[in-house]
Design a protein around this motif. Structure first.
Motif, PDB file in Angstrom:
ATOM      1  N   GLU A   1      -6.716   2.304  -4.213  1.00 47.29           N
ATOM      2  CA  GLU A   1      -5.188   2.265  -4.232  1.00 47.29           C
ATOM      3  C   GLU A   1      -4.599   2.307  -5.662  1.00 47.29           C
ATOM      4  O   GLU A   1      -5.496   1.728  -6.587  1.00 47.29           O
ATOM      5  CB  GLU A   1      -4.317   0.774  -3.666  1.00 47.29           C
TER       6      GLU A   1
ATOM      7  N   LEU B   1      -3.038   5.093  -0.463  1.00 44.61           N
ATOM      8  CA  LEU B   1      -4.630   4.727  -0.094  1.00 44.61           C
ATOM      9  C   LEU B   1      -5.374   5.796   0.038  1.00 44.61           C
ATOM     10  O   LEU B   1      -4.975   6.894   0.680  1.00 44.61           O
ATOM     11  CB  LEU B   1      -4.651   3.851   1.228  1.00 44.61           C
TER      12      LEU B   1
ATOM     13  N   VAL C   1       0.818  -1.190   0.027  1.00 45.08           N
ATOM     14  CA  VAL C   1       0.007   0.100   0.062  1.00 45.08           C
ATOM     15  C   VAL C   1       0.843   1.357  -0.053  1.00 45.08           C
ATOM     16  O   VAL C   1       1.798   1.563   0.866  1.00 45.08           O
ATOM     17  CB  VAL C   1      -0.661   0.078   1.258  1.00 45.08           C
TER      18      VAL C   1
END
Lengths: 115, 111
Positions: B89, B32, B29
Motif C-alpha cells: 500500500e 493496494l 486502504v
C-alpha cells in the motif's frame, strides 16, 4: 519495450568504496523509486522521485543519495559502502496519472555485497 | 506510516490445491497492490485492487477497504505459482510516495 532496466545486476564492493546503480525506464513514467530487500523482509523504500529534477527521502534513506537529471533515469549512489548495505536493490516506476496510475513496474534487481 | 501484516508466512501445497493469502492493514486502504516474486527474484504486479474483487485466470483478489484487509486466492495451484507473494500500500496512505510492503507469504507448490 524494455520496461525498467537496472545495471549492474551484481556487484561486490569493499567497505568504504563508492558506486552508482542506474535505473532506466522507457515507459515515460513520472514517478520512480528505489527499494532495498533484505532476507525475509518485504521491500523498503529508500528514495523516490516525482519528476525530473526532484527527489525525496523514503523509509530508509541514510547512506544513500539519488539524482534524477533525466526523466527516464534514476541513479542511486553509495558514497562509502558499509556491510549493512548488502542487499538486493530494486528500482520501480509508475505513471501516476489516471485510475491505474499507482501501479508500479519493477526492474530485475541489483544484488550488492559489501565485504 | 501504515503497517502491513501478511499471513501465513509460509505455505507448502501439492499441485492442484487451492490457497488463500491474507493482508491486514493498520490504516485505510486506498491503492493496494499484490505482487509475485518468482524464484529468480523478479517482481510482477498481479493486481491493483483498492476495493472490490478482480480475477485473472486462476488468481483472484478481494479487498475490503472498510475492514482494512485483502485476500489473494490461488486455485488449482501449479509449480510455477511458487515464490513469494507480497501485498503493498502506498507509503503515506494514498499520497505521492512509494509502497509499504508486507513481509510476504512464501509459497511452495510441490509436484
Amino acid at each position: 519495450n524494455a520496461g525498467v532496466t537496472q545495471t549492474p545486476k551484481f556487484r561486490v564492493l569493499k567497505t568504504g568504496q563508492s558506486m552508482t546503480l542506474l535505473c532506466a525506464q522507457d515507459m515515460n513514467h513520472e514517478y520512480m523509486y528505489w527499494y532495498r530487500q533484505d532476507p525475509g523482509m518485504g521491500l523498503r523504500l529508500i528514495h523516490y522521485s516525482v519528476g525530473e529534477g526532484t527527489t525525496a527521502k523514503g523509509e530508509v534513506p541514510d547512506g544513500y543519495n539519488v539524482s534524477r537529471l533525466k526523466k527516464q533515469n534514476f541513479l542511486l549512489g553509495l558514497e562509502s559502502a558499509a556491510p549493512s548495505q548488502t542487499s538486493v536493490y530494486f528500482c520501480a516506476s509508475s505513471y501516476r496519472r489516471g485510475p491505474r496510475g499507482y501501479i508500479q513496474y519493477f526492474g530485475a534487481g541489483t544484488r550488492l555485497s559489501v565485504l | 506510516g501504515i503497517q502491513v501484516e501478511q499471513s501465513p508466512p509460509d505455505l507448502i501445497l501439492q499441485e492442484g490445491a487451492n490457497s488463500t493469502l491474507r493482508c491486514n492493514f493498520s490504516d485505510s486502504v486506498n491503492n493496494l497492490q499484490w505482487f509475485h516474486q518468482n524464484p529468480w527474484g523478479q517482481l510482477i504486479n498481479l493486481f491493483y485492487i483498492p476495493s472490490g474483487t478482480k480475477q485473472n485466470g486462476r488468481l483472484s483478489a478481494t479487498t475490503v477497504a472498510t475492514e482494512r484487509y485483502s485476500l489473494l486466492y490461488i486455485s488449482s495451484s501449479q509449480t510455477t505459482d511458487s515464490g513469494v507473494y507480497f501485498c503493498a500500500e502506498p507509503y503515506s496512505g494514498g499520497g505521492a510516495d512509494g509502497l509499504t510492503f508486507g513481509k510476504g507469504t512464501h509459497l511452495i507448490i510441490q509436484p
